[in-house]
Design a protein around this motif. Structure first.
Motif, PDB file in Angstrom:
ATOM      1  N   LEU A 107       0.901  -1.291  -0.082  1.00 58.67           N
ATOM      2  CA  LEU A 107       0.029  -0.091  -0.016  1.00 58.67           C
ATOM      3  C   LEU A 107       0.919   1.153   0.043  1.00 58.67           C
ATOM      4  CD1 LEU A 107      -2.890  -0.659   2.677  1.00 58.67           C
ATOM      5  CD2 LEU A 107      -3.028  -0.151   0.078  1.00 58.67           C
ATOM      6  N   GLY A 108       1.845   1.307   0.771  1.00 57.83           N
ATOM      7  CA  GLY A 108       2.863   2.416   1.155  1.00 57.83           C
ATOM      8  C   GLY A 108       3.590   2.776  -0.130  1.00 57.83           C
ATOM      9  N   THR A 110       3.004   2.247  -3.298  1.00 59.21           N
ATOM     10  CA  THR A 110       2.037   2.718  -4.714  1.00 59.21           C
ATOM     11  C   THR A 110       1.529   3.995  -4.054  1.00 59.21           C
ATOM     12  OG1 THR A 110       0.941   0.525  -4.207  1.00 59.21           O
ATOM     13  CG2 THR A 110       0.176   1.852  -5.964  1.00 59.21           C
ATOM     14  N   ALA A 111       1.212   4.231  -2.902  1.00 50.20           N
ATOM     15  CA  ALA A 111       0.695   5.668  -2.378  1.00 50.20           C
ATOM     16  C   ALA A 111       1.739   6.438  -2.739  1.00 50.20           C
ATOM     17  CB  ALA A 111       0.229   5.553  -0.856  1.00 50.20           C
ATOM     18  N   ALA A 112       2.939   6.298  -2.115  1.00 52.30           N
ATOM     19  CA  ALA A 112       4.085   7.081  -2.030  1.00 52.30           C
ATOM     20  C   ALA A 112       4.360   7.664  -3.645  1.00 52.30           C
ATOM     21  CB  ALA A 112       5.378   6.699  -1.439  1.00 52.30           C
ATOM     22  N   GLN A 114       2.085   7.446  -6.472  1.00 51.91           N
ATOM     23  CA  GLN A 114       1.293   7.822  -6.945  1.00 51.91           C
ATOM     24  C   GLN A 114       0.914   9.304  -6.257  1.00 51.91           C
ATOM     25  OE1 GLN A 114      -2.180   5.572  -6.639  1.00 51.91           O
ATOM     26  NE2 GLN A 114      -3.052   6.104  -8.807  1.00 51.91           N
ATOM     27  N   GLY A 115       0.987   9.173  -4.908  1.00 52.74           N
ATOM     28  CA  GLY A 115       0.416  10.372  -4.289  1.00 52.74           C
ATOM     29  C   GLY A 115       1.284  11.593  -3.745  1.00 52.74           C
ATOM     30  N   TYR A 116       2.703  11.088  -3.853  1.00 54.93           N
ATOM     31  CA  TYR A 116       3.862  12.053  -3.230  1.00 54.93           C
ATOM     32  C   TYR A 116       4.708  12.218  -4.370  1.00 54.93           C
ATOM     33  CZ  TYR A 116       6.150  14.578   0.084  1.00 54.93           C
ATOM     34  OH  TYR A 116       6.818  15.597   0.713  1.00 54.93           O
ATOM     35  N   PRO A 119       3.505  13.574  -7.950  1.00 59.14           N
ATOM     36  CA  PRO A 119       3.178  14.836  -8.044  1.00 59.14           C
ATOM     37  C   PRO A 119       4.095  15.962  -7.524  1.00 59.14           C
ATOM     38  CG  PRO A 119       1.635  13.378  -6.813  1.00 59.14           C
ATOM     39  CD  PRO A 119       2.776  12.573  -7.413  1.00 59.14           C
ATOM     40  N   GLN A 120       4.854  15.687  -6.732  1.00 58.14           N
ATOM     41  CA  GLN A 120       5.866  16.671  -6.191  1.00 58.14           C
ATOM     42  C   GLN A 120       6.999  16.779  -7.052  1.00 58.14           C
ATOM     43  OE1 GLN A 120       5.773  18.543  -3.469  1.00 58.14           O
ATOM     44  NE2 GLN A 120       3.851  17.552  -3.223  1.00 58.14           N
TER      45      GLN A 120
ATOM     46  N   VAL B 185      -4.125  12.510   1.071  1.00 60.11           N
ATOM     47  CA  VAL B 185      -3.766  13.077  -0.080  1.00 60.11           C
ATOM     48  C   VAL B 185      -3.509  11.708  -0.756  1.00 60.11           C
ATOM     49  CG1 VAL B 185      -1.824  14.532  -1.001  1.00 60.11           C
ATOM     50  CG2 VAL B 185      -3.080  15.185   0.891  1.00 60.11           C
ATOM     51  N   GLN B 186      -2.747  10.829  -0.309  1.00 55.48           N
ATOM     52  CA  GLN B 186      -2.273   9.500  -1.197  1.00 55.48           C
ATOM     53  C   GLN B 186      -3.340   8.725  -1.792  1.00 55.48           C
ATOM     54  OE1 GLN B 186       1.000   8.090   1.253  1.00 55.48           O
ATOM     55  NE2 GLN B 186       2.384  10.169   1.159  1.00 55.48           N
ATOM     56  N   TYR B 187      -4.249   8.594  -0.882  1.00 51.99           N
ATOM     57  CA  TYR B 187      -5.341   7.871  -1.454  1.00 51.99           C
ATOM     58  C   TYR B 187      -6.621   8.388  -2.008  1.00 51.99           C
ATOM     59  CZ  TYR B 187      -2.532   4.261   0.895  1.00 51.99           C
ATOM     60  OH  TYR B 187      -1.370   3.669   1.543  1.00 51.99           O
ATOM     61  N   ALA B 190      -5.009  11.123  -4.867  1.00 49.39           N
ATOM     62  CA  ALA B 190      -4.191  10.711  -6.033  1.00 49.39           C
ATOM     63  C   ALA B 190      -4.965   9.653  -6.671  1.00 49.39           C
ATOM     64  CB  ALA B 190      -2.886  10.076  -5.190  1.00 49.39           C
ATOM     65  N   ARG B 191      -5.739   8.807  -5.819  1.00 48.55           N
ATOM     66  CA  ARG B 191      -6.599   7.561  -6.736  1.00 48.55           C
ATOM     67  C   ARG B 191      -7.731   8.497  -7.216  1.00 48.55           C
ATOM     68  NH1 ARG B 191      -5.559   1.625  -4.299  1.00 48.55           N
ATOM     69  NH2 ARG B 191      -3.479   1.984  -4.067  1.00 48.55           N
ATOM     70  N   TYR B 211       2.216  19.978  -0.572  1.00 45.31           N
ATOM     71  CA  TYR B 211       0.918  19.592  -1.085  1.00 45.31           C
ATOM     72  C   TYR B 211      -0.097  20.811  -1.821  1.00 45.31           C
ATOM     73  CZ  TYR B 211       1.039  14.969   1.430  1.00 45.31           C
ATOM     74  OH  TYR B 211       1.841  13.628   1.772  1.00 45.31           O
ATOM     75  N   SER B 214       1.730  21.968  -4.889  1.00 46.12           N
ATOM     76  CA  SER B 214       1.478  21.074  -6.108  1.00 46.12           C
ATOM     77  C   SER B 214       0.226  20.953  -6.386  1.00 46.12           C
ATOM     78  CB  SER B 214       1.996  19.708  -6.002  1.00 46.12           C
ATOM     79  OG  SER B 214       1.619  19.110  -4.505  1.00 46.12           O
ATOM     80  N   GLN B 216      -2.257  19.650  -4.846  1.00 45.39           N
ATOM     81  CA  GLN B 216      -2.783  18.230  -4.233  1.00 45.39           C
ATOM     82  C   GLN B 216      -3.713  18.714  -3.149  1.00 45.39           C
ATOM     83  OE1 GLN B 216       1.226  16.314  -3.952  1.00 45.39           O
ATOM     84  NE2 GLN B 216      -0.021  14.665  -4.427  1.00 45.39           N
TER      85      GLN B 216
END
Lengths: 214, 272
Positions: A107-108, A110-112, A114-116, A119-120, B185-187, B190-191, B211, B214, B216
């Motif tokens: 989970l971590g 993928t999240a890091a 895709q979500g961090y 985008p950063q 933010v990450q789930y 982003a998803r 965040y 960017s 987010q």
């Protein structure tokens, strides 16, 4: 009446905790033990009523088919986790830990990404000259963008350890330290504000809710 | 010289006493300072303000009593803003110990604005498994919360009939004291591209500026200052706003202490 009583209890406990600032004393110890005990009891009740009972026990009682029998896996893994307390069977707890670590890593990661991370990185692709509104406004935005891009690059250089930090690399990594220090300073300043806010909250409680001075 | 050296050796209890008085006196003398709201808080305010009546705002309670002085005022301010604009509220939480704080604020403000449970606001409560909860709510909220906090099935609550996924939620506001905001933010963002505003303690707020930069998140309310700004924007000055004068006074005091401590330290070093 009950509210008055509990306000006095809260005020007493607040002052008992503050008394530690003078020196350790029985009032502080008393308040500390109450805090630890009540927190542990609260957590226990919550884990029972919001985790174990609805998810496992009620799930087993009211679900049917696959949804019912799949619960055997978390139940067994939970028991395995508790085996840590029985030395000859402690190795079983590793299975439960392995499951938790594997799931969290999946989970971590993928999240890091895709979500961090993505985008950063995208957010640092900025134009170094922006023409928007007046000259001074454009200049302000452009300087902001420049500082952001420069800060990102030199900070990454600071974390490049495959070559000795000398010459150009040394200069870049030293610039990176400056940006890191600024970030730490901002975080520290915010942390001071947070701690003082907690003091303000307690002082307000004492003079408003308890003593009714303000 | 002796007096200067003493600056480095002030008894910590004297410092605590001065600190306590610095917090207390502005309250007693009712001193207040003018404030200009921070841009990131104005951004959060505008995002909520531009929502049409009837939009659903999801609020997540991810803090507990230890962060109450900072975060609870911003929760009250946002709830007042939402109810004054006839927005619908869904509240849930990932910190079990914070659940009673969320209920208290929601019921207080709902009463203030004459809002009805089930029609204008719903409290979902807590479910374990932070990331799994966030991901599954993107598919169907009922897969995580079949019923509300008090055991009422979601479909029997009028407000929830057309709310199924993040697509039905205009903005998510996370009130944070730890890393749950990053998970949102990450789930959720982003998803599922969920619009998010984060509000939280001053300890965690600096980590969210990337965040914001960017995009987010669409707003950031950080610490007591952020809460005070939001109270100011909704024209309901309360705990946070009046706490800012003691806050400013203590900050000045700390700067003075740092300067005095350094003067004392330098004097001692020169003597050695």
């Amino acid at each position: 009446m009950a509210q008055v009583f509990w306000t006095w209890v809260a005020a007493f406990l607040t002052l008992a905790i503050f008394s530690f600032l003078y020196k350790d004393n029985p009032f502080y110890k008393f308040a500390e033990h109450i805090y630890v005990g009540s927190s542990a009891a609260f957590w226990f009740v919550y884990l029972w009523y919001f985790d174990i009972k609805p998810k496992l026990i009620d799930g087993w009682r009211y679900n049917t088919g696959f949804e019912k029998y799949i619960l055997i896996i978390p139940a067994v893994l939970s028991i395995f986790m508790l085996m840590r307390f029985i030395r000859p069977l402690a190795w079983l707890s590793r299975w439960a830990i392995a499951f938790t670590v594997g799931m969290a890593a999946g989970l971590g990661i993928t999240a890091a990404l895709q979500g961090y991370l993505v985008p950063q990185i995208q957010a640092t692709f900025l134009p170094l000259w922006v023409s928007k509104g007046s000259f001074w406004h454009s200049l302000g935005i452009s300087i902001n963008n420049f500082v952001l891009v420069l800060g990102t690059i030199v900070t990454i250089f600071y974390f490049y350890f495959s070559k000795e930090h000398k010459g150009t690399l040394g200069a870049l990594s030293r610039a990176g330290i400056v940006f890191i220090m600024v970030a730490f300073g901002a975080s520290f300043g915010y942390t001071v504000m947070a701690r003082i806010s907690l003091l303000i909250g307690r002082v307000y409680f004492l003079i408003h809710d308890w003593l009714h001075i303000v | 010289m002796k007096y200067i050296e003493k600056l480095a050796k002030i008894d910590r209890r004297i410092i605590y006493l001065i600190l306590f008085l610095t917090v207390l006196l502005p309250y007693l003398f009712k001193i207040s300072l003018p404030m200009k709201p921070l841009p990131e808080v104005v951004q959060a305010y505008r995002e909520i303000d531009r929502l049409p009546a009837g939009s659903v705002v999801m609020i997540s309670i991810d803090y507990d009593a230890a962060s109450m002085p900072e975060v609870q005022p911003m929760l009250y301010a946002i709830l007042r803003h939402c109810f004054s604009k006839d927005l619908k509220i869904i509240m849930l939480g990932h910190w079990p110990l914070g659940i009673p704080l969320g209920i208290a604020a929601l019921e207080d403000v709902a009463k203030e604005y004459g809002k009805k449970y089930g029609e204008d606001y719903v409290f979902l409560g807590y479910r374990p498994g932070v990331a799994a909860v966030m991901i599954n709510m993107g598919k169907e909220i009922r897969s995580v919360f079949r019923e509300d906090y008090w055991g009422t099935p979601l479909d029997s609550l009028p407000m929830m009939r057309n709310v199924h996924t993040y697509d039905d939620i205009a903005i998510l506001v996370g009130f944070e004291a730890g890393s749950t905001g990053d998970y949102w933010v990450q789930y959720a963002q982003a998803r599922y591209n969920q619009k998010i505003i984060l509000g939280g303690t001053a300890v965690v707020a600096p980590d969210w500026y990337p965040y914001l930069q960017s995009r987010q998140i669409v707003g950031l309310i950080g610490g007591l200052r952020g809460a005070a700004d939001y109270e100011n924007l909704v024209h309901h000055k309360a705990l946070a706003y009046y706490g800012m004068t003691p806050q400013a006074a203590v900050h000045i005091l700390i700067v003075i202490f740092i300067i005095l401590g350094n003067i004392g330290y330098l004097a001692l070093r020169r003597r050695k």
